[in-house]
Design a protein around this motif. Structure first.
Motif, PDB file in Angstrom:
ATOM      1  N   LEU A  83      26.626  44.503  21.623  1.00  0.00           N
ATOM      2  CA  LEU A  83      25.055  44.046  21.593  1.00  0.00           C
ATOM      3  C   LEU A  83      24.919  43.932  22.952  1.00  0.00           C
ATOM      4  CD1 LEU A  83      23.801  42.215  18.595  1.00  0.00           C
ATOM      5  CD2 LEU A  83      23.092  44.457  19.409  1.00  0.00           C
ATOM      6  N   SER A  84      25.845  43.145  23.636  1.00  0.00           N
ATOM      7  CA  SER A  84      25.528  42.652  25.035  1.00  0.00           C
ATOM      8  C   SER A  84      25.329  43.640  25.830  1.00  0.00           C
ATOM      9  CB  SER A  84      27.073  41.911  25.556  1.00  0.00           C
ATOM     10  OG  SER A  84      26.962  40.537  24.815  1.00  0.00           O
ATOM     11  N   LYS A  85      26.138  45.028  25.764  1.00  0.00           N
ATOM     12  CA  LYS A  85      25.653  46.047  26.786  1.00  0.00           C
ATOM     13  C   LYS A  85      24.302  46.692  26.419  1.00  0.00           C
ATOM     14  CE  LYS A  85      30.530  47.550  27.685  1.00  0.00           C
ATOM     15  NZ  LYS A  85      31.022  48.856  27.820  1.00  0.00           N
ATOM     16  N   PHE A  86      24.191  46.763  25.056  1.00  0.00           N
ATOM     17  CA  PHE A  86      22.760  47.035  24.959  1.00  0.00           C
ATOM     18  C   PHE A  86      21.586  46.378  25.435  1.00  0.00           C
ATOM     19  CE2 PHE A  86      18.939  46.935  22.042  1.00  0.00           C
ATOM     20  CZ  PHE A  86      18.339  48.112  22.271  1.00  0.00           C
ATOM     21  N   PHE A  87      21.622  45.025  25.333  1.00  0.00           N
ATOM     22  CA  PHE A  87      20.838  44.118  25.643  1.00  0.00           C
ATOM     23  C   PHE A  87      20.639  43.934  27.370  1.00  0.00           C
ATOM     24  CE2 PHE A  87      20.201  42.814  21.548  1.00  0.00           C
ATOM     25  CZ  PHE A  87      19.098  43.017  21.288  1.00  0.00           C
ATOM     26  N   ILE A  88      21.862  44.345  28.088  1.00  0.00           N
ATOM     27  CA  ILE A  88      21.948  44.539  29.482  1.00  0.00           C
ATOM     28  C   ILE A  88      20.814  45.413  29.980  1.00  0.00           C
ATOM     29  CG2 ILE A  88      23.325  45.108  31.483  1.00  0.00           C
ATOM     30  CD1 ILE A  88      25.598  43.558  30.127  1.00  0.00           C
ATOM     31  N   LEU A  89      21.023  46.703  29.312  1.00  0.00           N
ATOM     32  CA  LEU A  89      20.237  47.885  29.481  1.00  0.00           C
ATOM     33  C   LEU A  89      18.713  47.451  29.032  1.00  0.00           C
ATOM     34  CD1 LEU A  89      22.045  50.969  28.173  1.00  0.00           C
ATOM     35  CD2 LEU A  89      21.891  50.390  30.466  1.00  0.00           C
ATOM     36  N   PRO A 123      14.331  45.663  37.904  1.00  0.00           N
ATOM     37  CA  PRO A 123      15.540  45.332  38.546  1.00  0.00           C
ATOM     38  C   PRO A 123      15.622  43.699  38.352  1.00  0.00           C
ATOM     39  CG  PRO A 123      14.133  46.576  40.041  1.00  0.00           C
ATOM     40  CD  PRO A 123      13.294  46.226  38.803  1.00  0.00           C
ATOM     41  N   ALA A 124      16.863  43.432  38.594  1.00  0.00           N
ATOM     42  CA  ALA A 124      17.370  42.051  38.350  1.00  0.00           C
ATOM     43  C   ALA A 124      18.699  41.934  38.966  1.00  0.00           C
ATOM     44  CB  ALA A 124      17.322  41.436  37.244  1.00  0.00           C
ATOM     45  N   HIS A 125      19.055  40.495  39.292  1.00  0.00           N
ATOM     46  CA  HIS A 125      20.452  40.520  39.805  1.00  0.00           C
ATOM     47  C   HIS A 125      21.116  39.703  38.348  1.00  0.00           C
ATOM     48  CE1 HIS A 125      19.641  35.886  40.034  1.00  0.00           C
ATOM     49  NE2 HIS A 125      18.409  36.435  40.778  1.00  0.00           N
ATOM     50  N   GLY A 126      22.446  39.710  38.611  1.00  0.00           N
ATOM     51  CA  GLY A 126      23.317  39.235  37.558  1.00  0.00           C
ATOM     52  C   GLY A 126      22.914  38.085  36.766  1.00  0.00           C
ATOM     53  N   TYR A 127      22.677  36.972  37.499  1.00  0.00           N
ATOM     54  CA  TYR A 127      22.396  35.656  36.879  1.00  0.00           C
ATOM     55  C   TYR A 127      21.106  35.748  36.092  1.00  0.00           C
ATOM     56  CZ  TYR A 127      21.326  30.722  36.052  1.00  0.00           C
ATOM     57  OH  TYR A 127      21.152  29.523  35.426  1.00  0.00           O
ATOM     58  N   ASP A 128      20.077  36.352  36.617  1.00  0.00           N
ATOM     59  CA  ASP A 128      18.943  36.865  35.979  1.00  0.00           C
ATOM     60  C   ASP A 128      19.068  37.723  34.426  1.00  0.00           C
ATOM     61  OD1 ASP A 128      17.377  35.126  37.252  1.00  0.00           O
ATOM     62  OD2 ASP A 128      16.527  36.666  38.654  1.00  0.00           O
ATOM     63  N   ILE A 129      19.849  38.770  34.710  1.00  0.00           N
ATOM     64  CA  ILE A 129      20.236  39.719  33.521  1.00  0.00           C
ATOM     65  C   ILE A 129      20.758  38.870  32.581  1.00  0.00           C
ATOM     66  CG2 ILE A 129      21.775  41.407  32.919  1.00  0.00           C
ATOM     67  CD1 ILE A 129      21.490  42.597  35.750  1.00  0.00           C
ATOM     68  N   ALA A 130      21.921  37.723  32.764  1.00  0.00           N
ATOM     69  CA  ALA A 130      22.649  37.000  31.671  1.00  0.00           C
ATOM     70  C   ALA A 130      21.570  36.227  30.928  1.00  0.00           C
ATOM     71  CB  ALA A 130      23.768  36.545  32.450  1.00  0.00           C
ATOM     72  N   ARG A 131      20.497  35.584  31.963  1.00  0.00           N
ATOM     73  CA  ARG A 131      19.638  34.571  31.298  1.00  0.00           C
ATOM     74  C   ARG A 131      18.742  35.094  30.169  1.00  0.00           C
ATOM     75  NH1 ARG A 131      23.540  32.467  33.185  1.00  0.00           N
ATOM     76  NH2 ARG A 131      23.835  32.800  30.867  1.00  0.00           N
ATOM     77  N   ARG A 155      17.952  34.946  26.518  1.00  0.00           N
ATOM     78  CA  ARG A 155      16.353  34.490  26.087  1.00  0.00           C
ATOM     79  C   ARG A 155      16.156  35.645  25.116  1.00  0.00           C
ATOM     80  NH1 ARG A 155      14.200  35.489  30.487  1.00  0.00           N
ATOM     81  NH2 ARG A 155      12.913  37.289  29.868  1.00  0.00           N
ATOM     82  N   ILE A 156      16.314  37.103  25.338  1.00  0.00           N
ATOM     83  CA  ILE A 156      15.869  38.089  24.398  1.00  0.00           C
ATOM     84  C   ILE A 156      16.467  37.827  23.099  1.00  0.00           C
ATOM     85  CG2 ILE A 156      15.957  40.432  24.134  1.00  0.00           C
ATOM     86  CD1 ILE A 156      15.691  40.616  27.255  1.00  0.00           C
ATOM     87  N   THR A 157      17.755  37.405  22.993  1.00  0.00           N
ATOM     88  CA  THR A 157      18.714  37.510  21.625  1.00  0.00           C
ATOM     89  C   THR A 157      18.577  35.945  21.096  1.00  0.00           C
ATOM     90  OG1 THR A 157      20.527  36.875  22.724  1.00  0.00           O
ATOM     91  CG2 THR A 157      19.884  39.361  22.591  1.00  0.00           C
ATOM     92  N   SER A 158      17.736  35.164  21.601  1.00  0.00           N
ATOM     93  CA  SER A 158      17.608  33.901  21.101  1.00  0.00           C
ATOM     94  C   SER A 158      18.950  33.054  21.209  1.00  0.00           C
ATOM     95  CB  SER A 158      17.095  33.883  19.647  1.00  0.00           C
ATOM     96  OG  SER A 158      15.704  34.301  19.660  1.00  0.00           O
ATOM     97  N   SER A 182      25.076  35.918  25.063  1.00  0.00           N
ATOM     98  CA  SER A 182      25.195  35.285  26.228  1.00  0.00           C
ATOM     99  C   SER A 182      26.187  35.765  27.150  1.00  0.00           C
ATOM    100  CB  SER A 182      25.150  33.840  25.973  1.00  0.00           C
ATOM    101  OG  SER A 182      25.042  32.882  27.439  1.00  0.00           O
ATOM    102  N   PRO A 183      26.050  36.856  27.885  1.00  0.00           N
ATOM    103  CA  PRO A 183      27.293  37.256  28.506  1.00  0.00           C
ATOM    104  C   PRO A 183      27.752  36.614  29.512  1.00  0.00           C
ATOM    105  CG  PRO A 183      25.210  38.713  29.150  1.00  0.00           C
ATOM    106  CD  PRO A 183      24.896  37.594  27.930  1.00  0.00           C
ATOM    107  N   SER A 184      29.209  36.337  29.646  1.00  0.00           N
ATOM    108  CA  SER A 184      29.661  35.653  30.713  1.00  0.00           C
ATOM    109  C   SER A 184      29.763  36.339  32.002  1.00  0.00           C
ATOM    110  CB  SER A 184      31.137  35.093  30.336  1.00  0.00           C
ATOM    111  OG  SER A 184      31.630  36.240  30.152  1.00  0.00           O
ATOM    112  N   GLU A 185      30.221  35.909  33.197  1.00  0.00           N
ATOM    113  CA  GLU A 185      30.419  36.835  34.282  1.00  0.00           C
ATOM    114  C   GLU A 185      31.547  37.867  34.227  1.00  0.00           C
ATOM    115  OE1 GLU A 185      30.897  34.717  37.929  1.00  0.00           O
ATOM    116  OE2 GLU A 185      29.440  33.430  37.571  1.00  0.00           O
TER     117      GLU A 185
END
Length: 138
Positions: A31-37, A44-52, A56-59, A63-66
């Motif tokens: 699911l992490s890959k799907f929710f990154i897309l 557009p977003a940078h890494g930290y914002d993508i992870a947050r 948030r979207i998945t409640s 919560s993907p780590s670096e």
């Protein structure tokens, strides 16, 4: 004459399928890959914002780590699903990722695939809560 030493068998560790953490880990990885897309579909977003945003979207479910996020973004970039550029964000240099048309198509395909799985899970949900009147001969 040399002797052949038999290979030592390494004991196999079997997954505990009764452990919720096993299932949660497997599901979150996919699911992490799907929710990154999904996040980059918003813009557009940078890494930290993508992870947050994924968190948030998945409640908080994903919560993907670096260590998971950046290899996925690199894979997406190599596959032509995202592009990236250096940008200054809040006075710091950041790599900003943008979904390509191919990435938007991949997201749509992913939505369709996950909805099929969701439908199957919802149909199966009742089975998990029913008590069988006869024992299973499995």
């Amino acid at each position: 004459m040399s002797k052949t030493v038999p290979a030592r068998e390494v004991p196999r560790v079997h997954a505990d399928l009764t452990d919720r953490a096993y299932w949660a880990g497997s599901i979150k990885m996919a699911l992490s890959k799907f929710f990154i897309l999904r996040t980059l579909h918003d813009g557009p977003a940078h890494g930290y914002d993508i992870a947050r945003a994924v968190e948030r979207i998945t409640s908080g479910c994903c919560s993907p780590s670096e260590g998971a996020l950046y290899p996925a973004l690199r894979e997406f970039e190599e596959g032509g699903y995202v592009t990236s550029r250096q940008d200054t964000v809040s006075g710091r240099q950041r790599r900003v990722y943008t979904l390509t048309d191919k990435g938007r198509h991949a997201f749509q395909v992913g939505v369709s695939a996950w909805m099929e799985v969701t439908d199957a899970l919802l149909a199966t949900q009742g089975m998990a809560t029913k008590k069988s009147s006869t024992p299973c001969d499995c």
